[in-house]
Design a protein around this motif. Structure first.
Motif, PDB file in Angstrom:
ATOM      1  N   GLY A  61       0.810  -1.216   0.000  1.00 24.67           N
ATOM      2  CA  GLY A  61       0.000   0.000   0.000  1.00 24.67           C
ATOM      3  C   GLY A  61       0.839   1.259   0.000  1.00 24.67           C
ATOM      4  O   GLY A  61       0.504   2.260  -0.661  1.00 24.67           O
TER       5      GLY A  61
ATOM      6  N   LYS B 270       0.730   3.891  -2.966  1.00 25.07           N
ATOM      7  CA  LYS B 270       0.297   5.235  -2.592  1.00 25.07           C
ATOM      8  C   LYS B 270       1.257   6.289  -3.103  1.00 25.07           C
ATOM      9  O   LYS B 270       0.847   7.333  -3.605  1.00 25.07           O
TER      10      LYS B 270
ATOM     11  N   THR C  38      -0.897   5.562   6.733  1.00 24.75           N
ATOM     12  CA  THR C  38      -2.322   5.536   7.035  1.00 24.75           C
ATOM     13  C   THR C  38      -2.895   4.207   6.537  1.00 24.75           C
ATOM     14  O   THR C  38      -3.289   4.082   5.375  1.00 24.75           O
ATOM     15  N   PRO C  39      -2.903   3.193   7.398  1.00 22.31           N
ATOM     16  CA  PRO C  39      -3.343   1.860   6.958  1.00 22.31           C
ATOM     17  C   PRO C  39      -4.839   1.810   6.687  1.00 22.31           C
ATOM     18  O   PRO C  39      -5.631   2.544   7.289  1.00 22.31           O
ATOM     19  N   SER C  40      -5.206   0.931   5.780  1.00 22.53           N
ATOM     20  CA  SER C  40      -6.609   0.675   5.488  1.00 22.53           C
ATOM     21  C   SER C  40      -7.109  -0.391   6.456  1.00 22.53           C
ATOM     22  O   SER C  40      -6.592  -1.516   6.467  1.00 22.53           O
ATOM     23  N   LEU C  41      -8.093  -0.047   7.277  1.00 22.69           N
ATOM     24  CA  LEU C  41      -8.516  -0.929   8.355  1.00 22.69           C
ATOM     25  C   LEU C  41      -9.428  -2.066   7.884  1.00 22.69           C
ATOM     26  O   LEU C  41      -9.418  -3.145   8.487  1.00 22.69           O
ATOM     27  N   LEU C  42     -10.190  -1.854   6.821  1.00 25.11           N
ATOM     28  CA  LEU C  42     -11.119  -2.892   6.374  1.00 25.11           C
ATOM     29  C   LEU C  42     -10.396  -4.169   5.939  1.00 25.11           C
ATOM     30  O   LEU C  42     -10.759  -5.268   6.376  1.00 25.11           O
ATOM     31  N   PRO C  43      -9.363  -4.094   5.082  1.00 25.34           N
ATOM     32  CA  PRO C  43      -8.641  -5.334   4.739  1.00 25.34           C
ATOM     33  C   PRO C  43      -8.002  -6.000   5.956  1.00 25.34           C
ATOM     34  O   PRO C  43      -7.938  -7.231   6.024  1.00 25.34           O
TER      35      PRO C  43
END
Length: 466
Positions: A126, A130, A427-432
């Protein structure tokens, strides 16, 4: 296998119901040290320096020790804090986490490290995507024209607008050298703190306002120089740190033979990921307008046909101007990242498969102990459904705890990589991450239940007769 050397026959007989106190074996620690050295040496072949290999090996060791400590804390907490008022199924399921021959330590480390590795790969992917996405966004320039002379500046800007293209950035560039820092030349700087500042030339600019990629973090920005007063310049924070200069220090610049004394008025944080002209040193307006200079123009082109026609027109009318099409570079980089993403996903799948094999091995190792416990419970009247519920509770809690610990380690490690290696925000994506957490818990429970089918299907009498 080393433990077999020092196990007495009496301890082997009592091992199923009595905890043995084996003496410390120094040969075990030698094997552990050899494993650690092997990981360090193997990592060194994959990296450019021993320092990087040592940091990677140390990080793995710290993660291993943290998971080891967390597993011990988990067993201690469950043993003392589970209320006696809970239902029998819950109490028995949690008791399996600290009973003799439990799998808490092995599964916490294996599942936790696998989860940490998978999540770290996902986060790094990511971060890389990004950075390229930011650089190739619709509001970013993808074509640069440089070596534009003063008399060509307006004509090229007009030509760009004639092609319906935006002039996103047009700045002057001046070549200078640093002559003195705080009154000392390169020969007088005996301590060598700022010696690298005198090496080579600098490309600087002048402007009256900061760009969107710049932010003052120390001092005060002054965009216009007042006549007969001191000139206050702004330095990029990293460059200022490298040459050991701070706000209030004096720097004398050599501008094509003319010495210009200045004072460091501010330090800036620069977002180098933005596709625009960024400089380590920025002068205010009113000082360098008459200095020898060339200009850089940046624009954005959305189609290959317009790009080809525009470049042909520039080369035909201004043969001295150089053009760089960043769109082709970003396209190539995007293709490369697509291949890297495939490799990352493959490694993540391989890591998950490896962790699953370790999980199955750990479950099969304790099958005999579970078989005897199942016989005891069923002899006391427990049904298959209750034993299945106890197994599910144990593996659900174990999977959730291990996966959660691994995700926390991955978040910390990825943040360190983003800040100190990739020099970007994280800024990590929390859903995955949440989906991965649920998937790992499901796989742990499924593996534990399926591997315990023999325990559930074997009649108590068959085990007792055996």
């Amino acid at each position: 296998m080393l433990s077999v050397r020092i196990i007495s026959p009496l301890n082997a007989i009592r091992h199923s119901f009595e905890k043995s106190t084996d003496p410390k074996d120094p040969l075990k620690w030698i094997v552990y040290l050899l494993i650690l050295l092997f990981v360090l040496a193997f990592t060194r072949f994959q990296m450019s320096s021993w320092m990087q290999a040592a940091v990677f090996t140390g990080s793995i060791s710290i993660a291993f020790l943290l998971l080891f400590g967390l597993s011990r804390v988990l067993m201690w907490t469950v043993k003392r804090l589970i209320p006696s008022s809970s239902s029998y199924l819950w109490r028995q399921g949690f008791a399996n986490l600290y009973r003799p021959n439990n799998q808490t330590l092995m599964l916490t480390i294996s599942i936790g490290l696998s989860t940490a590795f998978i999540c770290t790969l996902f986060f790094v992917q990511g971060i890389l995507i990004k950075r390229v996405t930011i650089s190739s966004a619709a509001n970013q320039a993808n074509m640069i024209l440089f070596d534009i002379q003063n008399e060509q500046k307006e004509a090229i800007a007009t030509l760009t607008r004639d092609f319906k293209l935006p002039v996103m950035n047009q700045v002057p560039v001046i070549t200078v050298r640093i002559e003195k820092i705080n009154g000392k030349t390169a020969l007088q700087d005996t301590a060598g703190d700022s010696r690298r500042a005198f090496q080579g030339e600098l490309r600087i600019t002048f402007q009256d306002t900061l760009t969107s990629a710049e932010k003052v973090i120390k001092g005060v920005w002054q965009g216009k120089a007042k006549p007969e007063e001191k000139v206050y310049v702004s330095l990029e924070e990293g460059y200022a740190r490298n040459i050991h200069v701070g706000v209030g220090d004096s720097i004398v610049f050599n501008v094509q033979g003319l010495l210009v004394p200045t004072i460091v008025g501010s330090l800036r944080e620069v977002n180098w990921a933005r596709m625009q002209t960024n400089f380590r040193v920025v002068f205010p307006t009113g000082v360098l307008e008459d200095a020898p200079q060339f200009h850089v123009l940046m624009t954005r082109i959305t189609s290959n046909n317009v790009s080809a026609n525009y470049q042909s027109a520039v080369v035909r009318k201004f043969p001295n101007v150089s053009v760089i099409d960043l769109g082709l570079i970003l396209k190539t980089l995007d293709e490369l990242l697509s291949k890297i993403s495939f490799v990352i996903q493959f490694m993540a799948a391989f890591s998950m498969a490896t962790g699953w094999i370790v999980l199955i091995s750990a479950v099969l190792t304790s099958r005999g102990q579970r078989l005897r416990e199942s016989v005891l419970l069923r002899t006391l009247g427990a049904s298959r459904k209750q034993i299945l519920a106890i197994t599910t509770i144990e593996y659900l809690f174990l999977g959730a705890f291990s996966a959660g610990a691994g995700i926390i380690l991955a978040l910390g490690g990825s943040w360190l990589l983003a800040v100190f290696s990739f020099d970007t925000s994280f800024t990590p994506s929390l859903l995955p991450v949440l989906l991965l957490f649920v998937l790992i818990c499901f796989l742990v429970v499924l593996t534990g239940v399926l591997s315990s089918r023999k325990v559930l299907n074997t009649p108590p009498l068959a085990v007792l007769n055996a």
